[in-house]
Design a protein around this motif. Structure first.
Motif, PDB file in Angstrom:
ATOM      1  N   LYS A  28       0.778  -1.308  -0.120  1.00  0.00           N
ATOM      2  CA  LYS A  28      -0.043  -0.072   0.172  1.00  0.00           C
ATOM      3  C   LYS A  28       0.922   1.175   0.024  1.00  0.00           C
ATOM      4  O   LYS A  28       0.603   2.306  -0.740  1.00  0.00           O
ATOM      5  N   TYR A  29       1.995   1.294   0.992  1.00  0.00           N
ATOM      6  CA  TYR A  29       2.783   2.587   0.817  1.00  0.00           C
ATOM      7  C   TYR A  29       3.642   2.776  -0.317  1.00  0.00           C
ATOM      8  O   TYR A  29       3.575   3.898  -0.718  1.00  0.00           O
ATOM      9  N   SER A  32       1.709   5.204  -2.771  1.00  0.00           N
ATOM     10  CA  SER A  32       1.064   6.142  -2.272  1.00  0.00           C
ATOM     11  C   SER A  32       2.039   7.373  -2.707  1.00  0.00           C
ATOM     12  O   SER A  32       3.288   7.403  -2.282  1.00  0.00           O
ATOM     13  N   GLY A  83       2.839  12.503   6.497  1.00  0.00           N
ATOM     14  CA  GLY A  83       2.544  11.131   7.116  1.00  0.00           C
ATOM     15  C   GLY A  83       0.950  10.999   7.183  1.00  0.00           C
ATOM     16  O   GLY A  83       0.276   9.806   7.127  1.00  0.00           O
ATOM     17  N   ARG A  84       0.355  12.096   7.737  1.00  0.00           N
ATOM     18  CA  ARG A  84      -1.324  12.120   7.964  1.00  0.00           C
ATOM     19  C   ARG A  84      -1.650  11.999   6.529  1.00  0.00           C
ATOM     20  O   ARG A  84      -2.861  11.306   6.401  1.00  0.00           O
ATOM     21  N   ILE A  86      -0.800  10.142   4.104  1.00  0.00           N
ATOM     22  CA  ILE A  86      -0.655   8.495   3.877  1.00  0.00           C
ATOM     23  C   ILE A  86      -1.881   7.955   4.542  1.00  0.00           C
ATOM     24  O   ILE A  86      -2.465   7.058   3.922  1.00  0.00           O
ATOM     25  N   ALA A  87      -1.826   8.195   6.118  1.00  0.00           N
ATOM     26  CA  ALA A  87      -3.103   7.604   6.513  1.00  0.00           C
ATOM     27  C   ALA A  87      -4.444   7.991   5.909  1.00  0.00           C
ATOM     28  O   ALA A  87      -5.200   6.784   5.864  1.00  0.00           O
ATOM     29  N   PHE A  88      -4.869   9.372   5.232  1.00  0.00           N
ATOM     30  CA  PHE A  88      -6.092   9.513   4.742  1.00  0.00           C
ATOM     31  C   PHE A  88      -6.202   8.784   3.490  1.00  0.00           C
ATOM     32  O   PHE A  88      -7.290   8.300   2.894  1.00  0.00           O
ATOM     33  N   ILE A  90      -4.886   6.036   2.412  1.00  0.00           N
ATOM     34  CA  ILE A  90      -5.239   4.451   2.686  1.00  0.00           C
ATOM     35  C   ILE A  90      -6.641   4.142   3.179  1.00  0.00           C
ATOM     36  O   ILE A  90      -7.198   3.359   2.959  1.00  0.00           O
ATOM     37  N   LEU A  91      -6.811   5.125   3.989  1.00  0.00           N
ATOM     38  CA  LEU A  91      -8.349   4.976   4.654  1.00  0.00           C
ATOM     39  C   LEU A  91      -9.192   5.117   3.719  1.00  0.00           C
ATOM     40  O   LEU A  91     -10.477   4.542   3.668  1.00  0.00           O
TER      41      LEU A  91
END
Length: 96
Positions: A28-29, A32, A83-84, A86-88, A90-91
């Motif tokens: 996933k990363y 991104s 970094g935030r 990335i989280a959004f 993937i979410l």
């Protein structure tokens, strides 16, 4: 100089935990865009941190030192912001 050992220890902890977190979802990363931006900013921030210690008079308030410190700080904030991202990303991405 007194804080340098603590900075290196913190850097080692960041690298170890970052690699472990990356390994948890490497596929996933790798796709991104925020992850690529984060790694680029991280490399630049680390290079600037080490370069700042080479600037003569850095801690005496030299102009070059202040500029390097500001750019490094912007890079570190960019690392956190990406970094935030990335989280959004993937979410919000559809599940496979």
């Amino acid at each position: 100089k007194e804080i340098f050992r603590l900075a290196i220890a913190g850097f080692a902890i960041i690298i170890v935990t970052g690699v472990l977190m990356f390994m948890s979802a490497a596929t996933k990363y790798m796709g991104s865009d925020p992850f690529a931006i984060k790694l680029g900013l991280l490399a630049l921030a680390i290079a600037l941190q080490f370069a700042m210690h080479k600037v003569p008079g850095m801690y005496a308030g030299s102009t070059a030192g202040k500029v390097l410190a500001c750019v490094a700080m912007l890079c570190w904030f960019g690392v956190a912001y990406a970094g935030r991202g990335i989280a959004f990303e993937i979410l919000l991405s559809p599940t496979e």
